[in-house]
Write a protein that holds these residues in place. Sequence first.
Motif, mmCIF file in Angstrom:
data_model
loop_
_atom_site.group_PDB
_atom_site.id
_atom_site.type_symbol
_atom_site.label_atom_id
_atom_site.label_comp_id
_atom_site.label_asym_id
_atom_site.label_seq_id
_atom_site.Cartn_x
_atom_site.Cartn_y
_atom_site.Cartn_z
ATOM 1 N N ARG A 103 -4.830 -3.936 7.153
ATOM 2 C CA ARG A 103 -3.528 -3.373 6.803
ATOM 3 C C ARG A 103 -2.585 -3.494 7.990
ATOM 4 O O ARG A 103 -3.010 -3.381 9.134
ATOM 5 C CB ARG A 103 -3.689 -1.900 6.435
ATOM 6 C CG ARG A 103 -2.388 -1.212 6.023
ATOM 7 C CD ARG A 103 -2.641 0.227 5.613
ATOM 8 N NE ARG A 103 -3.577 0.274 4.506
ATOM 9 C CZ ARG A 103 -4.314 1.329 4.203
ATOM 10 N NH1 ARG A 103 -4.243 2.426 4.920
ATOM 11 N NH2 ARG A 103 -5.145 1.284 3.174
ATOM 12 N N LEU A 142 3.642 -0.551 4.326
ATOM 13 C CA LEU A 142 2.312 -0.928 4.785
ATOM 14 C C LEU A 142 1.763 -1.917 3.761
ATOM 15 O O LEU A 142 1.874 -1.683 2.548
ATOM 16 C CB LEU A 142 1.394 0.290 4.901
ATOM 17 C CG LEU A 142 1.827 1.355 5.913
ATOM 18 C CD1 LEU A 142 0.844 2.527 5.907
ATOM 19 C CD2 LEU A 142 1.937 0.780 7.323
ATOM 20 N N MET A 155 -4.169 4.434 9.892
ATOM 21 C CA MET A 155 -4.743 5.570 9.144
ATOM 22 C C MET A 155 -5.485 5.020 7.935
ATOM 23 O O MET A 155 -4.893 4.321 7.107
ATOM 24 C CB MET A 155 -3.621 6.514 8.715
ATOM 25 C CG MET A 155 -4.108 7.783 8.047
ATOM 26 S SD MET A 155 -2.724 8.933 7.766
ATOM 27 C CE MET A 155 -3.586 10.275 6.934
ATOM 28 N N PRO A 156 -6.786 5.318 7.826
ATOM 29 C CA PRO A 156 -7.578 4.659 6.782
ATOM 30 C C PRO A 156 -7.063 4.927 5.363
ATOM 31 O O PRO A 156 -7.026 4.020 4.545
ATOM 32 C CB PRO A 156 -8.982 5.261 6.981
ATOM 33 C CG PRO A 156 -9.009 5.720 8.394
ATOM 34 C CD PRO A 156 -7.600 6.151 8.716
ATOM 35 N N ASP A 157 -6.683 6.160 5.065
ATOM 36 C CA ASP A 157 -6.218 6.525 3.734
ATOM 37 C C ASP A 157 -5.065 7.498 3.942
ATOM 38 O O ASP A 157 -5.275 8.594 4.472
ATOM 39 C CB ASP A 157 -7.375 7.179 2.950
ATOM 40 C CG ASP A 157 -6.969 7.640 1.554
ATOM 41 O OD1 ASP A 157 -5.761 7.778 1.274
ATOM 42 O OD2 ASP A 157 -7.883 7.887 0.733
ATOM 43 N N LEU A 158 -3.864 7.105 3.546
ATOM 44 C CA LEU A 158 -2.685 7.934 3.840
ATOM 45 C C LEU A 158 -2.678 9.258 3.084
ATOM 46 O O LEU A 158 -1.802 10.089 3.312
ATOM 47 C CB LEU A 158 -1.389 7.159 3.558
ATOM 48 C CG LEU A 158 -0.756 6.517 4.795
ATOM 49 C CD1 LEU A 158 -1.660 5.478 5.408
ATOM 50 C CD2 LEU A 158 0.619 5.944 4.495
ATOM 51 N N THR A 159 -3.634 9.451 2.182
ATOM 52 C CA THR A 159 -3.680 10.711 1.446
ATOM 53 C C THR A 159 -4.764 11.660 1.956
ATOM 54 O O THR A 159 -4.915 12.756 1.423
ATOM 55 C CB THR A 159 -3.922 10.469 -0.063
ATOM 56 O OG1 THR A 159 -5.252 9.979 -0.256
ATOM 57 C CG2 THR A 159 -2.924 9.484 -0.645
ATOM 58 N N TYR A 200 0.829 -1.217 0.000
ATOM 59 C CA TYR A 200 0.000 0.000 0.000
ATOM 60 C C TYR A 200 0.861 1.264 0.000
ATOM 61 O O TYR A 200 0.527 2.260 -0.643
ATOM 62 C CB TYR A 200 -0.935 -0.003 1.214
ATOM 63 C CG TYR A 200 -1.721 1.282 1.355
ATOM 64 C CD1 TYR A 200 -2.802 1.568 0.520
ATOM 65 C CD2 TYR A 200 -1.369 2.234 2.319
ATOM 66 C CE1 TYR A 200 -3.510 2.757 0.635
ATOM 67 C CE2 TYR A 200 -2.072 3.419 2.449
ATOM 68 C CZ TYR A 200 -3.136 3.682 1.606
ATOM 69 O OH TYR A 200 -3.830 4.867 1.715
#
Lengths: 125, 384
Positions: free
Chosen positions: A85, A77, B247-251, A60
């Motif tokens: 994850r 990750l 963190m659900p979405d790193l962006t 990821y």
Amino acid sequence: MTESPPGPWSGYQEGLARGELRFQRCGECGRAVFYPRLLCPFCGSADPAWETAAGGGTVYATTTMRPRDEAPYHVCLVDLDEGFRMMSRVDGVAPDAVRIGDRLRLLIVEEDGRPVPTFVPAERS
Amino acid sequence: MSSLRGRVAVVGVAESDLGEVAPGLTEQDLIGQAATRALADAGIAREEVDGLFCSSSTQPAPTLNAAEYLGIRPRYSDGSNIGGSSAVSHLLYAAGAIESGLIDVALIVYGSIQRSAARKLITPAAISAWEEPFRPRWPLTMYALAASRHMHQFGTTREQLAAVAVAARAWAQLNPVAFERGPLSVADVLAARPVCDPLGVRDCCLVTDGGGALVLTSAERAREAPKPAAHLLGCGVAHWHRDISQMPDLTVTAATESGARAFAMAGLTPADVDVVELYDAFTINPILFLEDLGFCAKGEGGEFVSAGRIAPGGELPVNTNGGGLSYCHPGMYGIFTVIEAVRQLRGEAGDRQQDDVEVALAHANGAVLSSQATALLGTEATLS
């Protein structure tokens, strides 16, 4: 007084010691839960159930650590196929050759006397 | 929910000595310097402080240390710690305490001798058991992972990341107390020692000493202060995770929520903001926050910061003090975003002063993109 079962950390470590990467799945909402805990962080239901990951995953996010006093090493990750994850690393390939989207296979290795869930590139079929 | 908009104001701001401070000075000494200067700036006596707010990287109950040192006996004491955004979150909590009548004067302080004492300080165990086996370096690795994802998903380039550092340096050259003021080009940033791909050493914040202090009181009383009040128009706090692997979405950061809350309270939009002060621990941060706060669309932050747009003379002045990348970064930078925002609103920012600043945004980040706090501050004119 009733005796409580061992905590989620123990169940996770016990799995690793047996060569299994354990996670949990919520019986109510069906979401995969990792790290393991006593409630589902998505819907709040108690006692998500243990499952064992098959070991397939996808990169990821990836980085190569470049410390001044040792060789570069990899940190990433990984999105497991079951829908959770985790942080890990990819061995068996140069750290900066790992790309986001690469397919991986779980490899639990012994390190400092403990089992550590790492990954290697999945064999191409 | 009743609005805190325009109910309280920042009336005093100050830094302590910055950079590498004199030998023997402690975290408490820097808090003492900043507090004394900020109270003088506000024209308020130390004895009038009845609410004390303090975050710390080293003290588990930091208001106890600060109050004892300062000789203040607060009736309201808040040492809450959500990382580097804590001081901005304290604005919201101080505003609530003032508005509800629990206190009259709030003092928010922070200090660190991170640079002088780096070899002696015991780093708190920041890495969880779930991440520790993989030897990430807190917090660097986590931001590098976020940068890698943004580059992959949106085509953000190293040159665009570098543009953030170059803009910060250009602002720092206008700030006499900035730590790094030498020339810096995109080529210099790209050629700097790589530390954690895709980040090189010039993509990373400074390690300096420094402290800051803010004095808040009611809007009514603020009008009697010696200097123009910086009214708190809106403030929002949000956090979604602690570890980067959660963190659900790193962006996408919780700045989407903290910012939306602050703008909703203020009744403003990003188009109303004249200067923007963002916590730039790493070059990826301002890119993420400009997107999440609504200054550009998700994924367009790299393009947005390029071509000098956030540098002196650009369309949107961002980090006009030089930021954590070039001005100072004593561990938890949040309080300095507010200090600079207030100075820009007052017209006190010297060579880097922007024209006609009516609304300033201060945004701070904590831990590993974990906590976010956004404040909108405005001049008296913004209340009418």
